[in-house]
Write a protein that holds these residues in place. Sequence first.
Motif, PDB file in Angstrom:
ATOM      1  N   LEU A  54      37.308  52.439  46.987  1.00 42.86           N
ATOM      2  CA  LEU A  54      37.921  53.707  47.240  1.00 42.86           C
ATOM      3  C   LEU A  54      39.295  54.242  46.559  1.00 42.86           C
ATOM      4  CD1 LEU A  54      37.973  56.578  48.161  1.00 42.86           C
ATOM      5  CD2 LEU A  54      38.557  55.916  50.569  1.00 42.86           C
ATOM      6  N   GLY A  72      38.034  54.682  42.955  1.00 43.08           N
ATOM      7  CA  GLY A  72      37.533  56.174  43.165  1.00 43.08           C
ATOM      8  C   GLY A  72      38.863  57.016  43.262  1.00 43.08           C
ATOM      9  N   TRP A 131      32.025  56.272  45.232  1.00 45.60           N
ATOM     10  CA  TRP A 131      33.086  57.192  45.634  1.00 45.60           C
ATOM     11  C   TRP A 131      33.362  58.279  44.600  1.00 45.60           C
ATOM     12  CZ3 TRP A 131      34.148  57.450  50.683  1.00 45.60           C
ATOM     13  CH2 TRP A 131      34.247  56.346  51.470  1.00 45.60           C
TER      14      TRP A 131
END
Length: 314
Positions: A78, A82, A217
């Motif tokens: 993440l 992401g 993500w």
Amino acid sequence: MLLTPRLIVMLAMPPLLWAGNAVVGRMTVPHVPPLLLNAIRWGVVLLVLLVLGQRAIATAERRREILARWRPLGLMGLLGVGAYNALQYLALTTSTPINVTLIAASMPLWMLLVGAVFYAERPRVPQMSGAALSLVGVATVLSRGHPSALADVQFVRGDLYMLAAAASWAGYSWMLARPPASMRGEARPRVIGADGQRRVWTWDEALLVQALFGVVWAGGAAGLESVFSVRQPEWSPAVAAAVLYIVVGPSLIAYALWGRAVAAVGPTTAGIFANLTPLFAALLSTALIGEAPHGYHAVAFALIVAGILVSSRR
């Protein structure tokens, strides 16, 4: 270690490629929505890494080891894949590549903040002094060279996105430096190398595992973007070439060169080279999109570099 011409090239190429990512991203986001661009970038990178780093997921045992560590790996995916890159492309919709790279160069400040808040790491006086200089450099960028007007400055949304991106990358970097117990020492996941010996992940295997989680993500964010935005991608040969550059240059070549160079010269020397990124971004912006730097950019660059040099002193 003596900086040979080969090492200098290895250290200078990643900042050049990262600066190119900012400039090419600025040229691309009007045609491809930023979150979709990030998802495409890492989706294609993942396909390449499935070939380069396949040993990390080659057996059921390796996959079980990864699933057992899904929390830290998911968070790293993440923060590093992401969030950071998505926020950077969002920033480029309203900010300039020079501003984006200068704000990103303030990373030592965010490293100190994350370390103090989440890892109980007490900063030393040189680190605090260096962070203060970097903060003044960032303030110079945000105020567009008018410090007296800082209290009334109207922040460009892209600058704020980039501040969030820098904080995200600082959190990702701390997770690399201080991984949880399941990712440290003898508990680290291992693979069987070509010589038949067990070893820890190489750079491509580690990036593959992070990308596996990061793409989830990134894809989810791109899906939400498609729901709330009416923009559709405008494909052309030039846009396809830009995406190809983003996939190959900043994502694969730069990462591979940087890992080898940092291992050879250490993070302190490498960090000085990393701050060539705003300089390269200024040169590329002027050459490719006509966004010439201003005097306050030079002042901010000098302050940020001075901050890093001060904070690295023992």
